[in-house]
Structures are given as C-alpha cells and as structure tokens.
Design a protein around this motif. Structure first.
Motif, mmCIF file in Angstrom:
data_model
loop_
_atom_site.group_PDB
_atom_site.id
_atom_site.type_symbol
_atom_site.label_atom_id
_atom_site.label_comp_id
_atom_site.label_asym_id
_atom_site.label_seq_id
_atom_site.Cartn_x
_atom_site.Cartn_y
_atom_site.Cartn_z
ATOM 1 N N ILE A 1 0.839 -1.201 0.000
ATOM 2 C CA ILE A 1 0.000 0.000 0.000
ATOM 3 C C ILE A 1 0.873 1.249 0.000
ATOM 4 O O ILE A 1 0.446 2.317 -0.437
ATOM 5 N N SER A 2 2.105 1.106 0.460
ATOM 6 C CA SER A 2 3.028 2.245 0.516
ATOM 7 C C SER A 2 3.364 2.782 -0.866
ATOM 8 O O SER A 2 3.857 3.904 -0.990
ATOM 9 N N LEU A 3 3.110 1.994 -1.900
ATOM 10 C CA LEU A 3 3.355 2.470 -3.261
ATOM 11 C C LEU A 3 2.293 3.471 -3.708
ATOM 12 O O LEU A 3 2.466 4.142 -4.725
ATOM 13 N N GLY A 4 1.206 3.567 -2.944
ATOM 14 C CA GLY A 4 0.165 4.549 -3.233
ATOM 15 C C GLY A 4 -0.100 5.414 -2.019
ATOM 16 O O GLY A 4 -1.205 5.386 -1.462
ATOM 17 N N TRP B 1 -13.345 -2.682 0.645
ATOM 18 C CA TRP B 1 -13.207 -1.308 0.180
ATOM 19 C C TRP B 1 -11.798 -1.001 -0.319
ATOM 20 O O TRP B 1 -11.534 0.107 -0.795
ATOM 21 N N PHE B 2 -10.893 -1.984 -0.217
ATOM 22 C CA PHE B 2 -9.483 -1.700 -0.503
ATOM 23 C C PHE B 2 -9.254 -1.201 -1.931
ATOM 24 O O PHE B 2 -8.609 -0.172 -2.145
ATOM 25 N N ILE C 1 -4.023 6.229 3.533
ATOM 26 C CA ILE C 1 -4.330 7.232 4.560
ATOM 27 C C ILE C 1 -5.120 6.631 5.710
ATOM 28 O O ILE C 1 -4.855 6.918 6.887
ATOM 29 N N PHE C 2 -6.081 5.755 5.383
ATOM 30 C CA PHE C 2 -6.929 5.162 6.422
ATOM 31 C C PHE C 2 -6.444 3.783 6.863
ATOM 32 O O PHE C 2 -7.080 3.137 7.689
ATOM 33 N N GLY C 3 -5.312 3.348 6.331
ATOM 34 C CA GLY C 3 -4.711 2.094 6.773
ATOM 35 C C GLY C 3 -5.560 0.867 6.505
ATOM 36 O O GLY C 3 -5.612 -0.047 7.348
ATOM 37 N N LEU C 4 -6.211 0.796 5.355
ATOM 38 C CA LEU C 4 -7.058 -0.355 5.039
ATOM 39 C C LEU C 4 -6.209 -1.591 4.760
ATOM 40 O O LEU C 4 -5.137 -1.500 4.158
ATOM 41 N N GLU C 5 -6.706 -2.738 5.169
ATOM 42 C CA GLU C 5 -6.041 -3.998 4.863
ATOM 43 C C GLU C 5 -6.385 -4.420 3.438
ATOM 44 O O GLU C 5 -7.441 -4.067 2.903
#
Length: 234
Positions: A161-164, A180-181, A171-175
């Motif tokens: 996710i760090s690539l985006g 909703w990911f 921003i919301f730390g979704l898994e």
C-alpha cells in the motif's frame, strides 16, 4: 509573463500557471512525449525498487492470504509455486505503465466525444491523448512520496500500500482483504488536482462554458467511484 518555450518548462509551469501551459501546447506538436516518458519512468522506479527491497516470501504469503484466502491449502501452495520475484517485479512495472496508457486512452476518447458540442473545437483524438499526459503530471508526486518512504524504510515487510501513499487506502490504513481496498486504493488526493487541470485545459482548448468544463472534468471520476461504491455495498 515569461512564455512557455519548451516541454520541460511546461511540466514545471503546469503547477503554477496551467492556463498558459495549455494555451501553449494547443499550438505545439510532439511535446506530450516528454510527460509520457517522465510519468512512465517515475511510475516504474518505486515499483522496481520495492520488489528488490521486500521480503518476497512474506509478500507472497500476504498476497495469497489477501486475495485467495478461501482456497484450499493445496491450491494456495500451487499459487505460491507459480509466483516468483522477477516475474511479479516486471509484471507490476509493465502493468503500471500499461495501465496509465490505457486509462489515458479511455479518458482521451471521453474528452474527444464530450467536446464535440463545441463547433469551434478542432482537436482530434490524438490531440486529446497528448492532453491527458499533461493532466496526469500530479501523479508524479505519488511516486516521489513512495520513493521517500522506500528510502527511509528499514522494514523488508513494508506493505505494498506504501506504493500509493496518497490513496485513501494508505491514509486510512485499510487492509488488502477489505472489500473497500481496491476502491480506496484508486481514490487519490491528486485526483482533485487532475480534475482541475482537465477543466483548465478544456477552458483553453474549447469555447465551452466554465461550468460545463468542470462537469466534464469531474463526471467520469465521480461516476466510476460512485458505481464502484454501490457494488461494494450491494
């Protein structure tokens, strides 16, 4: 006011005086190759570095559990055997570049169609395709921020996710297994900037009313995100 004399200056000035940039590129040819090349390279670099940095065994398990956690252990094992680092690295690098090419091709088609109502608009599909690369320039910031995160990270189990880093998913730390990911990963802060640049560019390339340029600029994003959200809810 200093005129925009070359594509590199245009890439810089699109952040501070976009009206002048779009007015200039309306009358020039072949400048759009520069943002295309720069965006493609800067998109690819963080992905390449990421796959050469992470603990690949951990990454492979993460992907399998997030996307195929309901498969049998044997199916997961076969999936793991089929995944290797060089293959995923180049598939991800090439896939990201091709995704940008396709997305801009679709956006150019949309702009070419929606501007037909302006009888004085003489731009064709290829003109609008070049136009989309100028409106995509804010995406460079996402890649730069991702590069900074990679540069300072010492954890080889860094989430993809760090690539985006400008996405709502980050921003919301979704898994990654969240329903909703995917939607949250596609909604990025620079999207607002991109929509603004599209509206500015339309105001320079057409005689359409300002209100209509903003409707054209925002409609595809809002419709896609809205439909996507409904599918998740239903």
């Amino acid at each position: 006011m200093q005129p925009v004399s070359n594509p590199f200056q245009a890439m810089k000035d699109v952040f501070i005086k976009p009206n002048q940039v779009f007015a200039t590129i309306k009358e020039t040819h072949n400048w759009s190759w520069i943002p295309f090349i720069v965006i493609s390279l800067i998109t690819a670099i963080p992905i390449y570095l990421y796959f050469n940095f992470i603990d690949f065994d951990w990454y492979r398990d993460l992907v399998i559990q997030s996307t195929a956690g309901d498969l049998s252990p044997l199916e997961q094992e076969n999936m793991a055997k089929a995944m290797n680092q060089p293959q995923l690295l180049w598939a991800s690098v090439i896939g990201a570049v091709v995704a940008n090419i396709i997305a801009n091709a679709i956006l150019a088609l949309y702009l070419n169609i929606t501007t037909k109502s302006d009888e004085e608009c003489v731009q064709g599909y290829t003109d609008w395709y070049g136009f989309t690369w100028w409106t995509s320039i804010p995406s460079i910031f996402t890649s730069v921020i991702a590069l900074i995160i990679l540069s300072f990270s010492q954890d080889p189990q860094l989430s993809p996710i760090s690539l985006g880093p400008t996405s709502l998913a980050f921003i919301f730390g979704l898994e990654m297994n969240s329903p909703w990911f995917s939607l949250a990963q596609s909604v990025r802060l620079e999207s607002i900037w991109v929509m603004y640049l599209i509206a500015v560019g339309l105001s320079q390339w057409t005689q359409l009313p300002i209100k209509k340029t903003y409707i054209i600029a925002t409609a595809p994003y809002l419709v896609i995100w809205g439909a996507w959200a409904l599918m998740v809810l239903l």
